[in-house]
Design an enzyme around this catalytic site. Structure first.
Site, PDB file in Angstrom:
ATOM      1  N   HIS A  62       0.837  -1.210   0.000  1.00  0.00           N
ATOM      2  CA  HIS A  62       0.000   0.000   0.000  1.00  0.00           C
ATOM      3  C   HIS A  62       0.867   1.253   0.000  1.00  0.00           C
ATOM      4  O   HIS A  62       0.603   2.212  -0.744  1.00  0.00           O
ATOM      5  CB  HIS A  62      -0.935   0.018   1.209  1.00  0.00           C
ATOM      6  CG  HIS A  62      -1.860  -1.139   1.276  1.00  0.00           C
ATOM      7  ND1 HIS A  62      -2.605  -1.452   2.399  1.00  0.00           N
ATOM      8  CD2 HIS A  62      -2.186  -2.100   0.353  1.00  0.00           C
ATOM      9  CE1 HIS A  62      -3.326  -2.535   2.171  1.00  0.00           C
ATOM     10  NE2 HIS A  62      -3.080  -2.941   0.945  1.00  0.00           N
ATOM     11  N   ASP A  69      -3.085  -2.741  -4.932  1.00  0.00           N
ATOM     12  CA  ASP A  69      -2.088  -3.779  -4.668  1.00  0.00           C
ATOM     13  C   ASP A  69      -1.192  -3.995  -5.889  1.00  0.00           C
ATOM     14  O   ASP A  69       0.031  -4.157  -5.758  1.00  0.00           O
ATOM     15  CB  ASP A  69      -2.773  -5.101  -4.318  1.00  0.00           C
ATOM     16  CG  ASP A  69      -3.275  -5.155  -2.891  1.00  0.00           C
ATOM     17  OD1 ASP A  69      -2.871  -4.296  -2.072  1.00  0.00           O
ATOM     18  OD2 ASP A  69      -4.063  -6.066  -2.581  1.00  0.00           O
ATOM     19  N   HIS A  78      -9.209  -1.870  -4.904  1.00  0.00           N
ATOM     20  CA  HIS A  78      -8.113  -2.203  -3.994  1.00  0.00           C
ATOM     21  C   HIS A  78      -7.144  -3.172  -4.655  1.00  0.00           C
ATOM     22  O   HIS A  78      -5.927  -3.089  -4.426  1.00  0.00           O
ATOM     23  CB  HIS A  78      -8.619  -2.800  -2.679  1.00  0.00           C
ATOM     24  CG  HIS A  78      -7.494  -3.036  -1.719  1.00  0.00           C
ATOM     25  ND1 HIS A  78      -6.940  -2.026  -0.962  1.00  0.00           N
ATOM     26  CD2 HIS A  78      -6.773  -4.150  -1.440  1.00  0.00           C
ATOM     27  CE1 HIS A  78      -5.936  -2.509  -0.252  1.00  0.00           C
ATOM     28  NE2 HIS A  78      -5.820  -3.802  -0.522  1.00  0.00           N
ATOM     29  N   HIS A 105      -0.628 -11.162  -4.841  1.00  0.00           N
ATOM     30  CA  HIS A 105       0.750 -10.698  -4.694  1.00  0.00           C
ATOM     31  C   HIS A 105       1.757 -11.661  -5.300  1.00  0.00           C
ATOM     32  O   HIS A 105       2.726 -11.252  -5.938  1.00  0.00           O
ATOM     33  CB  HIS A 105       1.065 -10.477  -3.219  1.00  0.00           C
ATOM     34  CG  HIS A 105       0.167  -9.481  -2.560  1.00  0.00           C
ATOM     35  ND1 HIS A 105       0.144  -8.149  -2.931  1.00  0.00           N
ATOM     36  CD2 HIS A 105      -0.746  -9.612  -1.574  1.00  0.00           C
ATOM     37  CE1 HIS A 105      -0.750  -7.510  -2.187  1.00  0.00           C
ATOM     38  NE2 HIS A 105      -1.304  -8.378  -1.368  1.00  0.00           N
TER      39      HIS A 105
END
Length: 280
Positions: A53, A214, A210, A237
């Protein structure tokens, strides 16, 4: 955590001030370790968790040089989005370093796939992210968003989007040592049917926005601002880092170009071509 000014070409580096003799860790795709539920850089006791973030915000407001001092293992979660970091940086101000930025320009398609999920880079004159998420939940279902990067678009449409999770997973995650400080103050939480946060959602597509936050944080670990399109489907991720590593291992698929050498349409759509640091 303290964000400190740095000179041109310093990049983004983290240092653990709570560990005597700790060495700074450069925010780099190949320094990424664990990627379960967050992105970690460094290794062992000196690792720094949940960097994505903050890195997204640094990219989003144009900072490419900063030393980040942190006295613990994890970047503060704040409200689960990048909004607090944006506010603090805008209050502090930025310093122009009077040196031309370099951009990573995608020249050819690079793709990674894993367990029915995939992510790819392809050529484009600006950073564009086309993200699709799929969850078997009545509030989320399938969401897609195409985001064309600019500082203003990032602040208005992406930075405030919060991380999210499911109430049924809380106990399992805490047993793994994750989300120890998790609460309705720093995440969107859902039961089997609805969002349980009293204030509801900030955007109709907060969940996929969001995911874009990321994605920006994870690909910023390439170390340069990007001219290219990123398309993701059910990514996370780990997949983002695999994509970055595959790109770096495919030299013919990209080039590093000084901002002054970018095509005119790219210069117009991207930020002013100057290296920037956090102000004093």
């Amino acid at each position: 955590m303290r964000l400190c000014p740095a000179d041109a070409d310093f990049g983004i580096q983290f240092i653990r001030t709570d560990i005597p003799g700790s060495v700074a860790v450069r925010a780099d795709a190949k320094s990424v370790g664990a990627t379960e539920n967050a992105t970690t850089i460094g290794e062992g006791r000196a690792a720094i968790h949940t960097v994505e973030h903050l890195l997204a915000v640094l990219y989003g407001v144009g900072i490419n040089n900063a030393l980040i001092e942190i006295d613990g293992p994890e970047v503060p979660i704040m409200d689960g989005s990048g909004a607090s970091f944006v506010f603090l940086l805008k209050e502090t101000g930025l310093r122009n370093l009077n040196k031309s930025k370099k951009f990573l320009v995608i020249l050819d398609t690079v793709r990674v796939e894993k367990d029915g999920k995939w992510a790819q880079f392809e050529p484009h004159h600006n950073l564009v992210i086309d993200s699709t998420i799929v969850f078997a939940h009545p509030v989320i279902k399938t969401q897609q968003e195409v985001f064309e990067f600019s500082c203003e678009n990032f602040i208005d449409h992406i930075a405030r989007a919060r991380t999210f999770g499911f109430a049924r997973d809380v106990d399992m995650l805490k047993r793994k040592g994750l989300i120890k400080g998790g609460s309705l103050d720093n995440a969107v939480v859902m039961d089997d049917f609805k969002v349980i946060n009293p204030e509801g959602l900030r955007f109709a597509k907060e969940f996929v926005r969001h995911k874009i936050l990321d994605t920006i944080g994870d690909v910023s670990l390439l170390g340069h601002e990007i001219a290219g399109k990123i398309t993701t489907f059910k990514s996370g991720h780990n997949l983002h880092n695999l994509l970055c590593r595959k790109l770096l291992d495919t030299p013919s698929a990209y080039e590093i170009v000084s901002a002054s050498h970018l095509k005119a349409e790219a210069r117009e759509s991207l930020r002013l071509p100057q290296s920037i640091a956090v102000a004093h």
